[in-house]
Design a protein around this motif. Structure first.
Motif, PDB file in Angstrom:
ATOM      1  N   LYS A 111       0.838  -1.192   0.000  1.00 24.45           N
ATOM      2  CA  LYS A 111       0.000   0.000   0.000  1.00 24.45           C
ATOM      3  C   LYS A 111       0.875   1.245   0.000  1.00 24.45           C
ATOM      4  N   ALA A 112       0.288   2.361  -0.399  1.00 18.80           N
ATOM      5  CA  ALA A 112       0.990   3.630  -0.334  1.00 18.80           C
ATOM      6  C   ALA A 112       1.111   4.068   1.119  1.00 18.80           C
ATOM      7  N   LYS A 113       2.093   4.876   1.413  1.00 26.27           N
ATOM      8  CA  LYS A 113       2.259   5.400   2.757  1.00 26.27           C
ATOM      9  C   LYS A 113       1.019   6.199   3.143  1.00 26.27           C
ATOM     10  N   GLY A 114       0.367   5.790   4.225  1.00 23.94           N
ATOM     11  CA  GLY A 114      -0.854   6.453   4.658  1.00 23.94           C
ATOM     12  C   GLY A 114      -2.106   5.925   4.006  1.00 23.94           C
ATOM     13  N   GLY A 115      -1.964   5.041   3.011  1.00 19.19           N
ATOM     14  CA  GLY A 115      -3.121   4.463   2.329  1.00 19.19           C
ATOM     15  C   GLY A 115      -3.543   3.145   2.942  1.00 19.19           C
ATOM     16  N   GLU A 116      -4.780   2.753   2.663  1.00 14.04           N
ATOM     17  CA  GLU A 116      -5.312   1.504   3.220  1.00 14.04           C
ATOM     18  C   GLU A 116      -5.669   0.482   2.153  1.00 14.04           C
ATOM     19  N   GLU A 117      -5.671   0.882   0.893  1.00 10.05           N
ATOM     20  CA  GLU A 117      -6.048  -0.020  -0.191  1.00 10.05           C
ATOM     21  C   GLU A 117      -4.815  -0.393  -1.013  1.00 10.05           C
ATOM     22  N   PRO A 118      -4.843  -1.568  -1.657  1.00  8.61           N
ATOM     23  CA  PRO A 118      -3.669  -2.026  -2.419  1.00  8.61           C
ATOM     24  C   PRO A 118      -3.362  -1.121  -3.596  1.00  8.61           C
ATOM     25  N   LEU A 119      -2.087  -1.012  -3.906  1.00  5.95           N
ATOM     26  CA  LEU A 119      -1.661  -0.227  -5.062  1.00  5.95           C
ATOM     27  C   LEU A 119      -1.847  -1.038  -6.343  1.00  5.95           C
ATOM     28  N   PRO A 120      -2.420  -0.463  -7.393  1.00  4.53           N
ATOM     29  CA  PRO A 120      -2.547  -1.173  -8.663  1.00  4.53           C
ATOM     30  C   PRO A 120      -1.205  -1.638  -9.219  1.00  4.53           C
ATOM     31  N   LEU A 123      -0.738  -5.019  -7.949  1.00 10.76           N
ATOM     32  CA  LEU A 123      -1.615  -5.973  -8.632  1.00 10.76           C
ATOM     33  C   LEU A 123      -1.053  -6.327 -10.005  1.00 10.76           C
ATOM     34  N   PHE A 124      -0.518  -5.330 -10.713  1.00 12.10           N
ATOM     35  CA  PHE A 124       0.078  -5.585 -12.022  1.00 12.10           C
ATOM     36  C   PHE A 124       1.260  -6.538 -11.889  1.00 12.10           C
ATOM     37  N   TRP A 125       2.107  -6.318 -10.900  1.00 11.74           N
ATOM     38  CA  TRP A 125       3.249  -7.217 -10.680  1.00 11.74           C
ATOM     39  C   TRP A 125       2.751  -8.637 -10.418  1.00 11.74           C
ATOM     40  N   LEU A 126       1.713  -8.768  -9.604  1.00 13.73           N
ATOM     41  CA  LEU A 126       1.143 -10.081  -9.314  1.00 13.73           C
ATOM     42  C   LEU A 126       0.614 -10.739 -10.582  1.00 13.73           C
ATOM     43  N   ASP A 235       3.841  13.809 -10.715  1.00 12.24           N
ATOM     44  CA  ASP A 235       4.739  13.896  -9.565  1.00 12.24           C
ATOM     45  C   ASP A 235       5.509  12.586  -9.487  1.00 12.24           C
ATOM     46  N   SER A 236       6.789  12.622  -9.755  1.00  5.59           N
ATOM     47  CA  SER A 236       7.599  11.400  -9.838  1.00  5.59           C
ATOM     48  C   SER A 236       7.682  10.650  -8.523  1.00  5.59           C
ATOM     49  N   GLU A 237       7.326  11.308  -7.416  1.00  9.20           N
ATOM     50  CA  GLU A 237       7.406  10.668  -6.104  1.00  9.20           C
ATOM     51  C   GLU A 237       6.087  10.027  -5.682  1.00  9.20           C
ATOM     52  N   LYS A 238       5.047  10.226  -6.474  1.00 10.75           N
ATOM     53  CA  LYS A 238       3.727   9.727  -6.096  1.00 10.75           C
ATOM     54  C   LYS A 238       3.332   8.517  -6.944  1.00 10.75           C
ATOM     55  N   ASP A 239       2.390   7.735  -6.424  1.00  8.29           N
ATOM     56  CA  ASP A 239       1.978   6.520  -7.110  1.00  8.29           C
ATOM     57  C   ASP A 239       1.021   6.833  -8.259  1.00  8.29           C
ATOM     58  N   TRP A 240       0.788   5.814  -9.066  1.00  5.20           N
ATOM     59  CA  TRP A 240      -0.013   5.906 -10.295  1.00  5.20           C
ATOM     60  C   TRP A 240      -1.405   6.463 -10.015  1.00  5.20           C
ATOM     61  N   SER A 241      -2.074   5.954  -8.983  1.00  6.53           N
ATOM     62  CA  SER A 241      -3.438   6.384  -8.663  1.00  6.53           C
ATOM     63  C   SER A 241      -3.459   7.808  -8.127  1.00  6.53           C
ATOM     64  N   TRP A 242      -2.466   8.160  -7.313  1.00  7.14           N
ATOM     65  CA  TRP A 242      -2.406   9.515  -6.766  1.00  7.14           C
ATOM     66  C   TRP A 242      -2.272  10.518  -7.908  1.00  7.14           C
ATOM     67  N   ASN A 243      -1.365  10.249  -8.823  1.00 13.19           N
ATOM     68  CA  ASN A 243      -1.199  11.141  -9.967  1.00 13.19           C
ATOM     69  C   ASN A 243      -2.466  11.221 -10.804  1.00 13.19           C
ATOM     70  N   TYR A 262     -10.535   0.823  -6.772  1.00 11.61           N
ATOM     71  CA  TYR A 262     -11.293   0.692  -8.015  1.00 11.61           C
ATOM     72  C   TYR A 262     -10.408   0.147  -9.131  1.00 11.61           C
ATOM     73  N   LEU A 263      -9.220   0.733  -9.294  1.00 15.89           N
ATOM     74  CA  LEU A 263      -8.325   0.321 -10.374  1.00 15.89           C
ATOM     75  C   LEU A 263      -7.798  -1.089 -10.164  1.00 15.89           C
ATOM     76  N   THR A 264      -7.752  -1.535  -8.921  1.00 17.72           N
ATOM     77  CA  THR A 264      -7.311  -2.900  -8.626  1.00 17.72           C
ATOM     78  C   THR A 264      -8.389  -3.921  -8.933  1.00 17.72           C
ATOM     79  N   ILE A 265      -9.597  -3.699  -8.440  1.00 16.63           N
ATOM     80  CA  ILE A 265     -10.630  -4.732  -8.541  1.00 16.63           C
ATOM     81  C   ILE A 265     -11.255  -4.819  -9.927  1.00 16.63           C
ATOM     82  N   HIS A 266     -11.140  -3.774 -10.742  1.00 14.41           N
ATOM     83  CA  HIS A 266     -11.691  -3.812 -12.101  1.00 14.41           C
ATOM     84  C   HIS A 266     -10.664  -4.260 -13.142  1.00 14.41           C
ATOM     85  N   SER A 267      -9.484  -4.643 -12.718  1.00 12.02           N
ATOM     86  CA  SER A 267      -8.374  -4.873 -13.642  1.00 12.02           C
ATOM     87  C   SER A 267      -8.541  -6.095 -14.537  1.00 12.02           C
TER      88      SER A 267
END
Length: 478
Positions: A111-120, A123-126, A235-243, A262-267
């Motif tokens: 997860k992202a720092k401070g986030g509670e949901e998985p990062l897409p 999921l892509f790596w998986l 922002d090069s320091e932020k994750d895909w969903s944040w951007n 949303y981006l994880t479960i609909h993938s």
């Protein structure tokens, strides 16, 4: 259990038999600490090529199902005729991403720092490797996508010149198609690269287009709904969903986390749905990932596929207009009864699932935590208690439970995204993760041109008649 899983289980000792082919893969292929995804694939691809080749050689004549006339006329529903590695849809458990349930993905993926949901990104790596990534590996994917996110100026110009009446999905599909100008696979193919190298260029194109999709989608959104205001820089320091959220114009932390979910479960949703199958079919012609993904988006745009969550929200909006935003259960029941006289209740039922869609459940849990008093969410909750029982009493509905589309639109509305025509674009950005993960493996495993046999009705009638005709002699074949 998938067909491939059942077949493989005959080949291995009972001690390592499993309901998931992915679990077998994980036993065979240990996780790695390497952060470069392509380097990880260089290790996995030859092992998987060998495993699949051996399996095919030993089981090439094994029958895996029977095709009926009803299946042929019913949209090939239920025909087992496609290998799709990245996810499998179980009627009782729901979608599994490389063997992982939605709940397991929420618990295990970084997860992202401070986030509670998985990062897409995780999921892509998986999906690509069948391995749960480390935090470092996910951060590598984030940096890689941020480096590849720039949009060619001719694509930006094209998007800015589309008429406002052009549907967002048409704009998305067109932009993806035009990105094909920079396809590394198309160039490599024209340079006669050997087949063994196809997957490497498919990988490069897939990483490139996934990286660019949020910016393209955000430009479309801003042009249509925000007076053409600029999307800003990655922002090069932020994750895909944040951007993505920021470029859309949303800075609410809860919305960012909702977008990650949303981006994880609909993938991905195994290979038989329209968008996944379309990308698989078009890709089998060795069309590059841009052309294949654009084709998938055109399928996703159809009202029987990606527009379902929009239809749910329209139906709920009409419900509120008719009986108010604080209806009683009896009023809900009457509204449902009136709907069933002429149509179906949108968001309920599924072609495969026979229980509540886990993707619905995780969105419900998000809502219970973050927006329990939202009036539309309360109506969604009422529907959850009322509709399944009503549909079950009809005796005609195999699955009276809600699917993913019964919930997602209400969540987006809560955070201010009220432009329903754009919802399918979000779906499309997410679905790219699954279909392109599979495309990498389709080329790595050398899947051939997809070319099923078709029959005319006259030909099918003749075929069935011949099958029913009794044998007339000792040596006659059925």
């Amino acid at each position: 259990m998938s067909v491939v899983s059942r077949s493989v289980s005959r080949l291995v000792p009972s001690t390592i038999r499993t309901n998931s082919i992915v679990a077998l893969q994980q036993k065979c292929y240990a996780s790695t600490q390497k952060t470069d995804l392509k380097e990880v694939l260089r290790e996995l691809v030859p092992k998987e090529q060998k495993r699949v080749a051996e399996f095919k050689a030993q089981n090439k004549d094994v029958s895996i199902g029977q095709v009926t006339v009803d299946m042929v006329y019913g949209g090939m529903r239920g025909i087992k005729g496609l290998v799709y590695e990245t996810s499998v849809l179980d009627p009782n458990e729901g979608i599994r991403f490389r063997g992982k349930t939605i709940t397991e993905c929420q618990a295990e993926l970084p997860k992202a720092k401070g986030g509670e949901e998985p990062l897409p990104e995780g999921l892509f790596w998986l999906l690509v490797t069948s391995q749960v990534p480390t935090q470092e590996q996910v951060e590598w994917v984030t940096r890689e996508w941020n480096k590849r996110a720039a949009i060619p100026q001719h694509v930006v110009t094209m998007l800015n010149n589309f008429p406002a009446q052009l549907h967002p999905m048409s704009q998305l599909s067109a932009a993806i198609t035009v990105l094909n100008l920079g396809s590394k696979f198309a160039k490599a193919y024209s340079d006669s690269v050997p087949k063994s190298k196809y997957w490497e260029y498919i990988y490069e194109d897939s990483m490139d287009v996934i990286a660019k999709l949020p910016t393209i989608a955000a430009i479309i959104y801003r042009n249509l709904y925000r007076n053409g205001t600029a999307v800003g820089a990655i922002d090069s320091e932020k994750d895909w969903s944040w951007n993505f959220a920021t470029m859309l114009g949303y800075d609410n932390k809860q919305f960012v986390d909702l977008l990650r979910l949303y981006l994880t479960i609909h993938s991905d949703h195994e290979g038989g749905n329209v968008s996944a199958h379309t990308s698989h079919l078009v890709g089998s012609a060795l069309s590059d990932p841009y052309l294949s993904l654009a084709a998938a988006m055109n399928g996703l745009a159809g009202p029987l596929h990606g527009l379902a969550n929009q239809e749910v929200l329209i139906w709920i909006t009409k419900l509120v207009e008719k009986i108010g935003d604080s209806p009683t259960d009896d009023q809900i029941k009457q509204y449902v009864q009136d709907t069933l006289k002429t149509s179906v209740v949108p968001g309920y039922g599924h072609a495969v699932l026979r229980k509540t869609d886990p993707r619905y459940t995780c969105q419900r849990e998000f809502a219970l935590k973050h927006l329990p008093n939202d009036k539309l969410f309360k109506i969604v909750s009422q529907l959850y208690t009322v509709v399944p029982k009503m549909l079950g009493e009809l005796g005609k509905v195999k699955n009276p439970w809600p699917n993913v589309d019964a919930h997602s639109g209400v969540l987006l509305q809560h955070y201010g995204m009220k432009e329903m025509n754009f919802y399918t674009v979000l779906f499309g950005v997410s679905r790219a993760l699954g279909v392109l993960s599979q495309m990498i493996w389709s080329r790595a495993l050398g899947f051939p041109l997809e070319r099923p046999k078709s029959l005319s009705t006259d030909g099918l009638i003749a075929f069935v008649a011949a099958q029913k005709k009794p044998a007339t002699g000792a040596g006659t074949k059925a």
